[in-house]
Design an enzyme around this catalytic site. Structure first.
Site, short mmCIF file in Angstrom:
data_model
loop_
_atom_site.label_atom_id
_atom_site.label_comp_id
_atom_site.label_asym_id
_atom_site.label_seq_id
_atom_site.Cartn_x
_atom_site.Cartn_y
_atom_site.Cartn_z
N THR A 98 -26.25 -9.03 -25.64
CA THR A 98 -25.03 -8.60 -24.94
C THR A 98 -25.04 -9.22 -23.54
O THR A 98 -26.11 -9.57 -23.02
CB THR A 98 -24.93 -7.07 -24.88
OG1 THR A 98 -26.09 -6.55 -24.24
CG2 THR A 98 -24.80 -6.47 -26.27
N THR B 110 -24.61 -8.46 -20.14
CA THR B 110 -25.44 -7.99 -19.02
C THR B 110 -26.91 -8.05 -19.37
O THR B 110 -27.74 -8.43 -18.54
CB THR B 110 -25.03 -6.56 -18.61
OG1 THR B 110 -23.64 -6.56 -18.27
CG2 THR B 110 -25.84 -6.07 -17.43
N CYS B 111 -27.24 -7.72 -20.60
CA CYS B 111 -28.64 -7.71 -21.03
C CYS B 111 -29.24 -9.11 -21.01
O CYS B 111 -30.36 -9.32 -20.55
CB CYS B 111 -28.75 -7.12 -22.44
SG CYS B 111 -28.02 -5.48 -22.58
N SER B 112 -28.49 -10.07 -21.53
CA SER B 112 -28.99 -11.44 -21.66
C SER B 112 -28.87 -12.27 -20.38
O SER B 112 -29.68 -13.17 -20.15
CB SER B 112 -28.25 -12.17 -22.78
OG SER B 112 -28.59 -11.62 -24.02
N LEU C 16 -32.67 -9.01 -18.69
CA LEU C 16 -33.86 -9.67 -19.24
C LEU C 16 -34.36 -10.82 -18.38
O LEU C 16 -35.57 -10.92 -18.12
CB LEU C 16 -33.59 -10.13 -20.67
CG LEU C 16 -34.72 -10.92 -21.34
CD1 LEU C 16 -36.00 -10.09 -21.46
CD2 LEU C 16 -34.27 -11.43 -22.71
#
Length: 161
Positions: free
Chosen positions: A46, A48-50, A54
């Site tokens: 997703t 924001t996550c990627s 992370l």
């Protein structure tokens, strides 16, 4: 009830993709006698996550470990195939643990689950980070919105170590 600083993590078993295939890893194996940074994302791949969450942990891995941390792990409500693909595509394979909480049971046990059904994602984990020492939560940083990665980001964690 949401987990709090000073609480022991609930027992759980995750799956992680390795070069030899999937392996099960328990909270006991991951946290017993160790100082571990654990962060959670609503979903692998997703935005924001990627793009935000992370990468900070991967870029600051050595700085975090230099502060006396034994291990770093990211967890998401995804299956181990997805988490393994995310580890590969991000360059994180072998650098940090990519743990699959496939049914969200760990997120629910922590009281950190969130229903994102309106956005088509279903039940996921809230975005958070924590420092865990021998299975006990020492710091806990929960984002107000799943689209933010500030209080749970690597920079904030480094300041707390």
């Amino acid at each position: 009830m949401t987990i709090a600083i000073g609480d022991k993590l609930p027992a759980a078993t995750f799956k992680e993709k390795t070069a030899d295939g999937p392996v099960e890893i328990s909270t006991e194996q991951l946290f017993a006698g160790k100082r571990v940074v654990l962060f959670a994302v609503p979903g692998a791949f997703t935005p924001t996550c990627s793009l935000n969450h992370l990468p900070g942990y991967l870029e600051n891995r050595d700085a975090i470990l230099a502060k006396g941390v034994d291990d770093i792990a990211v967890i998401a409500v995804n299956d181990w195939h997805v988490m393994g693909a995310w580890a590969q595509s991000s360059g994180g394979m072998g650098k940090i643990h990519f743990l699959a909480d496939w049914d969200g049971s760990f997120a629910k046990a922590l009281g950190l689950d969130i229903d994102l059904s309106a956005g088509g994602l279903g039940v996921r984990s809230k975005r958070y980070s924590m420092l865990v020492e021998d299975g006990v939560v020492k710091t806990l940083n929960i984002e107000e919105s799943p689209g933010q990665a500030t209080v749970s980001g690597a920079a904030a964690m480094i300041e707390q170590l």
